[in-house]
Design a protein around this motif. Sequence first.
Motif, mmCIF file in Angstrom:
data_model
loop_
_atom_site.group_PDB
_atom_site.id
_atom_site.type_symbol
_atom_site.label_atom_id
_atom_site.label_comp_id
_atom_site.label_asym_id
_atom_site.label_seq_id
_atom_site.Cartn_x
_atom_site.Cartn_y
_atom_site.Cartn_z
ATOM 1 N N GLY A 1 -35.675 -24.110 37.737
ATOM 2 C CA GLY A 1 -36.682 -24.380 36.721
ATOM 3 C C GLY A 1 -37.726 -23.295 36.536
ATOM 4 O O GLY A 1 -38.858 -23.586 36.132
ATOM 5 N N VAL A 2 -37.371 -22.044 36.812
ATOM 6 C CA VAL A 2 -38.300 -20.933 36.617
ATOM 7 C C VAL A 2 -38.623 -20.788 35.129
ATOM 8 O O VAL A 2 -37.744 -20.883 34.276
ATOM 9 N N LYS A 3 -39.882 -20.540 34.828
ATOM 10 C CA LYS A 3 -40.315 -20.483 33.439
ATOM 11 C C LYS A 3 -40.005 -19.143 32.769
ATOM 12 O O LYS A 3 -39.683 -19.087 31.585
ATOM 13 N N ARG A 4 -40.137 -18.047 33.512
ATOM 14 C CA ARG A 4 -39.921 -16.731 32.904
ATOM 15 C C ARG A 4 -39.428 -15.743 33.948
ATOM 16 O O ARG A 4 -39.899 -15.737 35.084
ATOM 17 N N VAL A 5 -38.480 -14.901 33.533
ATOM 18 C CA VAL A 5 -37.967 -13.842 34.397
ATOM 19 C C VAL A 5 -38.237 -12.507 33.728
ATOM 20 O O VAL A 5 -37.897 -12.301 32.560
ATOM 21 N N VAL A 6 -38.866 -11.595 34.473
ATOM 22 C CA VAL A 6 -39.090 -10.229 34.007
ATOM 23 C C VAL A 6 -38.087 -9.324 34.713
ATOM 24 O O VAL A 6 -38.047 -9.286 35.944
ATOM 25 N N VAL A 7 -37.274 -8.637 33.948
ATOM 26 C CA VAL A 7 -36.236 -7.767 34.512
ATOM 27 C C VAL A 7 -36.631 -6.312 34.316
ATOM 28 O O VAL A 7 -37.028 -5.904 33.219
ATOM 29 N N THR A 8 -36.522 -5.530 35.378
ATOM 30 C CA THR A 8 -36.809 -4.100 35.301
ATOM 31 C C THR A 8 -35.551 -3.363 34.867
ATOM 32 O O THR A 8 -34.541 -3.385 35.561
ATOM 33 N N SER A 9 -35.623 -2.721 33.725
ATOM 34 C CA SER A 9 -34.502 -1.940 33.224
ATOM 35 C C SER A 9 -34.889 -0.473 33.277
ATOM 36 O O SER A 9 -35.495 -0.018 34.252
ATOM 37 N N SER A 10 -34.576 0.302 32.242
ATOM 38 C CA SER A 10 -34.840 1.731 32.221
ATOM 39 C C SER A 10 -34.688 2.267 30.816
ATOM 40 O O SER A 10 -33.996 1.676 29.975
ATOM 41 N N VAL A 11 -35.316 3.416 30.539
ATOM 42 C CA VAL A 11 -35.063 4.070 29.260
ATOM 43 C C VAL A 11 -33.634 4.602 29.212
ATOM 44 O O VAL A 11 -33.146 4.987 28.140
ATOM 45 N N SER A 12 -32.951 4.605 30.356
ATOM 46 C CA SER A 12 -31.546 5.009 30.349
ATOM 47 C C SER A 12 -30.669 3.975 29.662
ATOM 48 O O SER A 12 -29.477 4.204 29.473
ATOM 49 N N ALA A 13 -31.227 2.840 29.308
ATOM 50 C CA ALA A 13 -30.511 1.880 28.469
ATOM 51 C C ALA A 13 -30.785 2.154 26.998
ATOM 52 O O ALA A 13 -30.249 1.485 26.121
ATOM 53 N N ILE A 14 -31.636 3.168 26.725
ATOM 54 C CA ILE A 14 -31.992 3.540 25.360
ATOM 55 C C ILE A 14 -31.383 4.894 24.985
ATOM 56 O O ILE A 14 -30.964 5.111 23.849
ATOM 57 N N VAL A 15 -31.327 5.799 25.946
ATOM 58 C CA VAL A 15 -30.713 7.109 25.733
ATOM 59 C C VAL A 15 -29.663 7.355 26.803
ATOM 60 O O VAL A 15 -29.757 6.800 27.903
ATOM 61 N N PRO A 16 -28.642 8.204 26.474
ATOM 62 C CA PRO A 16 -28.470 8.993 25.255
ATOM 63 C C PRO A 16 -27.962 8.162 24.077
ATOM 64 O O PRO A 16 -27.157 7.265 24.256
ATOM 65 N N SER A 17 -28.466 8.487 22.907
ATOM 66 C CA SER A 17 -28.083 7.785 21.679
ATOM 67 C C SER A 17 -28.078 8.797 20.540
ATOM 68 O O SER A 17 -28.979 8.793 19.698
ATOM 69 N N PRO A 18 -27.079 9.692 20.517
ATOM 70 C CA PRO A 18 -27.063 10.813 19.567
ATOM 71 C C PRO A 18 -26.999 10.409 18.096
ATOM 72 O O PRO A 18 -27.373 11.204 17.231
ATOM 73 N N SER A 19 -26.556 9.201 17.797
ATOM 74 C CA SER A 19 -26.468 8.790 16.398
ATOM 75 C C SER A 19 -27.807 8.296 15.852
ATOM 76 O O SER A 19 -27.952 8.081 14.642
ATOM 77 N N TRP A 20 -28.797 8.112 16.715
ATOM 78 C CA TRP A 20 -30.118 7.693 16.259
ATOM 79 C C TRP A 20 -30.733 8.809 15.412
ATOM 80 O O TRP A 20 -30.660 9.979 15.793
#
Length: 346
Positions: free
Chosen positions: A120-139
Motif C-alpha cells: 500500500g505504498v503511496k508513491r515510489v520515486v525511481v532514480t534513472s539517468s539522462v542516459s535514458a534520454i541520450v543518445p538520441s540523434p534523431s532529436w
Amino acid sequence: MAAATAKVVCVTGGSGYIGLWLVRLLLDRGYTVNATVKDLNDEKETKHLEAFEGAESRLRLFQIDLLNYDSIVAAVTGASGVFHLASPCTVSKVHDPENELLAPAIKGTINVLTAAKELGVKRVVVTSSVSAIVPSPSWPSDVPKSEDCWTDEEYCKQKEVRGSFFCTYFQDKCFGDHALSKVARENYHVASILRDVKLFALRWVDIVVVNPGTVMGPMLPPTINASMQMILLLIQGCTDTYENFFMGSIHVKDVALAHILVYENTSATGRHMCVESISHYGDFAAKVAELYPEYIIPRLSKDTQPGLMRSKNGAKKLVDLGLEFTPLEQIIRDGVESLKNKGYLS
C-alpha cells in the motif's frame, strides 16, 4: 503529499553516493527512514548513516538483496513512500553483465514495485539517468532535449554505445528468451536507464522518476562513485568526451532534494530531467581547467556532444517545483575539494 502525512519512507541503496545525501536530508526534514544496505556488518556502509543527526531514533537499517523479495518486503513494510536508488552503476567493463547488472537492475526494481503495491505504498520515486534520454540523434538539433526525449535503441545497437542498452534487455529478456547480445556483454550502466523504461506503463503504484546528469560534489561514502571518477580521470589527463551520454552536471545535494520534491508534490508526474544546465563535456572540461590551472586539463573540442543544444532550462520541471540548482562552478569546486579530502588528489 505533505511530509507530515508520510513520515516513514524507505530508501533503497541508502549507503550509496546519492543515497547517503537523501537519507541525511530526509532525517533533517523529520522523516523516519528505512534505509537499505548490502551488508549490515560492513562499517563502510553503515557508519556514515548511523552518524547522521536523528539517526539514533529515526533511522532503521535493513540488509537486502534486490533478488530476494522477502528482504525487500521487510524494508518497505510500514513506509508510505519508497525511494528506489539501489542498482549497479559503473564506468568499468563487467565480466558478467547479466548477473552483475541486469538482474539487480530489472528484477530488483520489479521486486521493489511489487512490494510497494502489496504493502500500500503511496508513491515510489525511481532514480534513472539522462542516459535514458541520450543518445538520441534523431532529436532536432535546434530543440533542447527534454523529458519527452528517449534514447534511440537502434542507434545504441548499431554503435554499441556503452551508456544505453536498456533496449537489449527488454528485447532479449522481457520479450523473448534470447541470450544477451554482444552489445550488452561489452557495455555498462544499465541500472538507471533500464528502470526508466516502461515504468509508467506498469501503473502498479504512483511512480515518478528523476533523471540526473553527471552527479558531483561532496562524497559522504569512503569510496568513489562513477560520476566523480569522471572528473578525477579528467584531471589525471583522460581525453574521453563521453560523447553519447553526457548532458550536463548536477550537484549531489540537488539530486537528493529533487527526489524529495517530486515525492512531496502530488503535481509532480512522469520524468524529471535533473541537470544544472544542458551542456557539452567540453564546457565542463574548460571550466575545470579555468578553476584549477595547477592541473594539466586536456583541451577538448567545444562541441563534444554532437547535436546537443545547450540550454539553461533543461530542468524546468524541477525549477517549477522550487529547486534552485547549484552553479557549475560550485559543483566543480565541491567535487574537486572532496577528491582532495578523500585522498584521491593532492
